[in-house]
Scaffold this active site. Sequence first.
Site, PDB file in Angstrom:
ATOM      1  CG  ASP A 141      -0.236  -0.002   2.539  1.00  0.00           C
ATOM      2  OD1 ASP A 141       0.772  -0.730   2.674  1.00  0.00           O
ATOM      3  OD2 ASP A 141      -0.681   0.710   3.458  1.00  0.00           O
ATOM      4  CD  GLU A 200       4.131   0.540   6.899  1.00  0.00           C
ATOM      5  OE1 GLU A 200       4.951   0.841   7.785  1.00  0.00           O
ATOM      6  OE2 GLU A 200       3.778   1.343   5.999  1.00  0.00           O
TER       7      GLU A 200
END
Length: 358
Positions: free
Chosen positions: A74, A132
């Site tokens: 991400d 994350e």
Amino acid sequence: MTASLDLTADPVELTAALVDIPSVSGGEKAIADAVEQALRAQAPHLEVVRNGDAVLARTNLGRGSRVVLAGHLDTVPINDNLPLTRTGSGADEVLHGCGTVDMKSGDAVMLHLAAALTEPRHDLTFVFYDCEEVEAERNGLNRIERELPDWLAGDLAVVCEPSNAAIEAGCQGTMRVEVRTTGTRAHTARAWMGENAIHAAQPVLKRLVDYTPRNPVIDGLQYREGLQAVRIEGGVAGNVVPDSCVVTVNHRFAPDKSVAEAEAHLREVFDGFDVTVTDESAGALPGLTAPAAAELVEASGAEPVAKLGWTDVARFAALGLPAVNFGPGSPTLAHTKQEHVATAEIRHCADVLTRFLR
């Protein structure tokens, strides 16, 4: 349609392909689909599993040790910095765009290794995970630890977060506390009838100004600690003496200090005040004495440095794995509109890890 990734391509080109697949936290399905499809089709020597929007792959060669390589898929929200652009050429080429540094260049290096290293000296596990960049409880490693714990087992973890293409060992711990002062409300026209809670915070700020942090050396690496006020809140209205004030303080502590020790230290620093812990994460010791870590340092040909900051190496350290950060790009560019990475750093990281693992 699922984007196509060529895992045999130069890791620079893999980086470009990954960056052009938007994957803001919570929206990783498209990039996870592309990574899964590529690994299943182009790396038949790997066992591959899908867990939510995380993709995991590993060798099962019966080696005496295992190295886990991890990277999140991400990014932070796009800031008018997609699609990818390029400047320079040859050894001076630079890739610009969201995720180039944090951390699709690291992911590209991992994918390159996953396809190329069919007979590594250590068994390998590759962990491409989600979420994350948001709240810690959403981090995909938590879900993997609960549902597929054996996939996080190993003798060394290499988190391919940006580290200026140098080995950053361990990481600092972090803790936030609220230091509260109280007073008595009154009309500002009759201020002597009240007690100002904001004024009462002056000793808190004085202790912060006078604070001398530790700079311990651990396994030959110098870590730095810090104590900083990051927010102050108080006040009721423009004509009211405030009866409450909260100073939020962030403490970065070296990994030789536990969370409990960090809390005890802060309560000592702010003795006499109401202190509430609001967030805490343990650090990670360097672990460079582990055999696999020593091999990586040798392959890099450079001196490792201490990681000043917190990364997911701490999660692996908590599982008993020595862990280091090693990836292309400067962490100071992460989350900025100007995010960019030198292609030379991408290739350097791929070369070092190949020497280490082949």
